[in-house]
Design a protein around this motif. Structure first.
Motif, mmCIF file in Angstrom:
data_model
loop_
_atom_site.group_PDB
_atom_site.id
_atom_site.type_symbol
_atom_site.label_atom_id
_atom_site.label_comp_id
_atom_site.label_asym_id
_atom_site.label_seq_id
_atom_site.Cartn_x
_atom_site.Cartn_y
_atom_site.Cartn_z
ATOM 1 N N GLU A 46 -12.244 -6.125 1.063
ATOM 2 C CA GLU A 46 -12.217 -4.674 1.334
ATOM 3 C C GLU A 46 -11.480 -4.377 2.632
ATOM 4 O O GLU A 46 -10.725 -3.412 2.717
ATOM 5 N N ALA A 47 -11.688 -5.193 3.651
ATOM 6 C CA ALA A 47 -11.004 -4.979 4.933
ATOM 7 C C ALA A 47 -9.492 -5.116 4.757
ATOM 8 O O ALA A 47 -8.723 -4.316 5.299
ATOM 9 N N GLN A 48 -9.063 -6.095 3.981
ATOM 10 C CA GLN A 48 -7.631 -6.271 3.745
ATOM 11 C C GLN A 48 -7.054 -5.146 2.884
ATOM 12 O O GLN A 48 -5.934 -4.719 3.090
ATOM 13 N N ARG A 49 -7.848 -4.669 1.925
ATOM 14 C CA ARG A 49 -7.389 -3.598 1.049
ATOM 15 C C ARG A 49 -7.143 -2.305 1.834
ATOM 16 O O ARG A 49 -6.273 -1.511 1.495
ATOM 17 N N THR A 50 -7.898 -2.090 2.907
ATOM 18 C CA THR A 50 -7.813 -0.840 3.669
ATOM 19 C C THR A 50 -7.174 -1.036 5.042
ATOM 20 O O THR A 50 -7.326 -0.198 5.925
ATOM 21 N N VAL A 51 -6.444 -2.123 5.226
ATOM 22 C CA VAL A 51 -5.891 -2.468 6.531
ATOM 23 C C VAL A 51 -4.948 -1.394 7.094
ATOM 24 O O VAL A 51 -4.828 -1.262 8.315
ATOM 25 N N ASP A 52 -4.336 -0.597 6.256
ATOM 26 C CA ASP A 52 -3.410 0.433 6.733
ATOM 27 C C ASP A 52 -4.097 1.664 7.312
ATOM 28 O O ASP A 52 -3.440 2.512 7.910
ATOM 29 N N ASN A 53 -5.402 1.776 7.139
ATOM 30 C CA ASN A 53 -6.151 2.914 7.679
ATOM 31 C C ASN A 53 -6.991 2.416 8.851
ATOM 32 O O ASN A 53 -8.021 1.771 8.670
ATOM 33 N N ALA A 54 -6.562 2.718 10.074
ATOM 34 C CA ALA A 54 -7.248 2.238 11.280
ATOM 35 C C ALA A 54 -8.674 2.758 11.403
ATOM 36 O O ALA A 54 -9.478 2.182 12.129
#
Length: 81
Positions: A46-54
């Motif tokens: 999940e962290a990698q999936r949303t990496v573009d949102n700080a």
């Protein structure tokens, strides 16, 4: 042997330097896992999936560390102080 359950959840934070969710109704519950290893794998995905949102953060809560509700506690502990 006792089970060591872990909850993985996350959502968008008001400020990336704090842990206050923008909207608690939008918290994403990834799931409950039987051990840390599988919880960590789910958290990482999940962290990698949303990496573009700080502002997005995912957490692992150690459910097995919750205290026994039958055990007597002080009023301070009950309020989380």
């Amino acid at each position: 042997m006792a089970q060591r359950l872990h909850l993985v959840f996350g959502g968008e934070l008001v400020d990336p330097s704090k842990t206050v969710f923008r909207n608690v109704d939008d918290i994403h519950i990834v799931g409950i896992f039987p051990n840390y290893e599988t919880a960590h794998s789910a958290w990482k995905a999940e962290a990698q999936r949303t990496v573009d949102n700080a502002h997005m953060r995912y957490f692992i809560a150690h459910l097995h560390r919750l205290r026994d509700e039958e055990k007597h506690t002080s009023p301070t502990e009950e309020f989380g102080a």
